[in-house]
Design an enzyme around this catalytic site. Structure first.
Site, PDB file in Angstrom:
ATOM      1  N   LYS A 115       0.834  -1.210   0.000  1.00 35.18           N
ATOM      2  CA  LYS A 115       0.000   0.000   0.000  1.00 35.18           C
ATOM      3  C   LYS A 115       0.867   1.257   0.000  1.00 35.18           C
ATOM      4  O   LYS A 115       0.526   2.258  -0.632  1.00 35.18           O
ATOM      5  CB  LYS A 115      -0.950  -0.006   1.191  1.00 35.18           C
ATOM      6  CG  LYS A 115      -2.074  -1.034   1.034  1.00 35.18           C
ATOM      7  CD  LYS A 115      -2.881  -1.173   2.307  1.00 35.18           C
ATOM      8  CE  LYS A 115      -3.837  -2.358   2.219  1.00 35.18           C
ATOM      9  NZ  LYS A 115      -4.411  -2.678   3.532  1.00 35.18           N
ATOM     10  N   LYS A 197      -7.418 -15.173 -10.267  1.00 36.87           N
ATOM     11  CA  LYS A 197      -8.753 -15.376  -9.710  1.00 36.87           C
ATOM     12  C   LYS A 197      -9.561 -14.083  -9.818  1.00 36.87           C
ATOM     13  O   LYS A 197      -9.017 -13.030 -10.098  1.00 36.87           O
ATOM     14  CB  LYS A 197      -8.703 -15.754  -8.229  1.00 36.87           C
ATOM     15  CG  LYS A 197      -7.386 -16.170  -7.666  1.00 36.87           C
ATOM     16  CD  LYS A 197      -7.475 -16.409  -6.175  1.00 36.87           C
ATOM     17  CE  LYS A 197      -6.895 -15.262  -5.365  1.00 36.87           C
ATOM     18  NZ  LYS A 197      -7.084 -15.345  -3.937  1.00 36.87           N
ATOM     19  N   LYS A 200     -11.550  -7.950  -6.511  1.00 38.35           N
ATOM     20  CA  LYS A 200     -12.380  -6.765  -6.339  1.00 38.35           C
ATOM     21  C   LYS A 200     -12.038  -5.658  -7.310  1.00 38.35           C
ATOM     22  O   LYS A 200     -12.899  -4.995  -7.840  1.00 38.35           O
ATOM     23  CB  LYS A 200     -12.200  -6.220  -4.912  1.00 38.35           C
ATOM     24  CG  LYS A 200     -13.192  -6.765  -3.924  1.00 38.35           C
ATOM     25  CD  LYS A 200     -13.056  -6.046  -2.593  1.00 38.35           C
ATOM     26  CE  LYS A 200     -13.917  -6.722  -1.530  1.00 38.35           C
ATOM     27  NZ  LYS A 200     -13.648  -6.218  -0.189  1.00 38.35           N
TER      28      LYS A 200
END
Ligand code: TRP
Length: 334
Positions: A115, A197, A200
């Site tokens: 982040k 996969k 979001k």
């Protein structure tokens, strides 16, 4: 709540939309757990402030996540379904745990480094201590079982370290929390573009969200990559074809899957038909969840009732823990 049962706790960040991967990787398990354990499921609105300081969409997101969780089968009567910010004891425990967390270990956390790299302009202290807040969420209910995915393993390892330090210094108050899921392997839901996969944030068209309407589901499924089909019987499926089958195994009847397996093996398969079938079965699976979630989202009175009842249960458990914590720490002066 039942004293005999083991305690399960998990948190869901109110950022992004829930997708099929969340359903099969997490929600479906939560729904099963609510029958066997004392469960605390929390919407991590405070955690979202570490990366999303703009709160204009927070309310809508929190409501949507709650509605979607209930639509997937979580029963607010059986579990404590609540918002993190409605349990102020979380902040107090977070403060105490911060004194047991070292700057060096926090800086080494993979999620923190990721982040910080992505947003170098906002490397705030909340981001650094994110795993401390997560530990507070969990141990506030003295939960030992935490249903989370692989990406949260390091946070749980840190949680165990903080717990050991606390217990060593102040007395055995907390059990050590561990990742917990049914079966040894978590179900992986492949994305529609044949790579990785469902997630979001990445490629929206490759992910099926629980809020997608029927047309959008059709469009996404029909865009999935295929080829001209196998030419030798019983060949190995390329990854992107295997992914389509894997999605089909999740939502289609077994007989339907078997008929396409047979067609693949004898080289008569038509991928257009396969995808049309998958699209319709996906719609059959997703649309009732979407409609139920919409109904709940539009029922402000019900949502408020759910949040208040959830907060009440969570706070009762939190208060009991904090009484023990303050006394163990010697913060009880009379
Ligand atoms: N960090 C978790 C995530 O990113 C969300 C979370 C917050 C959580 N508090 C938690 C998960 C407590 C498990 C337990 O998904």
């Amino acid at each position: 709540m039942d004293k005999q049962k083991q305690i399960v706790m998990s948190g869901i960040r109110p950022t992004g939309f829930l997708h099929l991967g969340n359903y099969f990787g997490a929600l479906r398990n939560y729904v099963r757990m609510q029958e066997e354990y004392t469960c605390y499921f929390m919407v991590a609105d405070l955690h979202s402030l570490t990366t999303h300081p703009d709160t204009r969409e927070l309310k809508e997101n929190v409501n949507r996540v709650l509605a979607e969780n209930i639509a997937c089968g979580l029963d607010p009567e059986k579990v404590a379904l609540y918002c993190q910010s409605h349990v102020p004891e979380t902040a107090e425990l977070y403060l105490y745990l911060n004194m047991l967390a070292y700057k060096g270990e926090l800086e080494k956390t993979v999620t923190f480094k990721d982040k910080a790299r992505l947003h170098p302009e906002n490397v705030n202290a909340g981001l650094l201590t994110y795993p401390v807040l997560q530990t507070a969420d969990i141990i506030l209910h003295r939960a030992a079982l935490v249903p989370v995915g692989k990406d949260q393993e390091q946070h749980l390892e840190m949680a165990r370290n903080f717990v050991q330090r606390f217990n060593h210094r102040y007395g055995e108050i907390f059990p050590e929390p561990h990742a917990f899921n049914y079966g040894s392997e978590l179900v992986k839901v492949p994305s529609l573009d044949g790579a990785g996969k469902m997630s979001k944030s990445e490629n929206n068209l490759a992910t099926l969200y629980l809020s997608d309407d029927d047309e959008l589901i059709r469009k996404k499924v029909m865009k999935a990559k295929t080829d001209a089909g196998p030419t030798t019987p019983h060949s190995v499926k390329p990854d992107y074809i295997e992914n389509i089958f894997q999605l089909m195994r999740l939502v289609s009847d077994q007989a339907v899957v078997e008929s396409y397996e047979t067609a693949f093996n004898n080289c008569t398969i038509r991928y257009g038909d396969l995808k049309k079938q998958l699209a319709e079965d996906m719609i059959r699976f997703i649309s009732p969840i979407r409609e139920k979630a919409e109904g709940i989202r539009n029922n402000a009175v019900y949502l408020r009732q759910v949040m208040e009842a959830g907060a009440e249960k969570a706070r009762a458990s939190a208060r009991a823990t904090m009484t023990k914590v303050r006394s163990a720490m010697g913060l009880n002066y009379y």
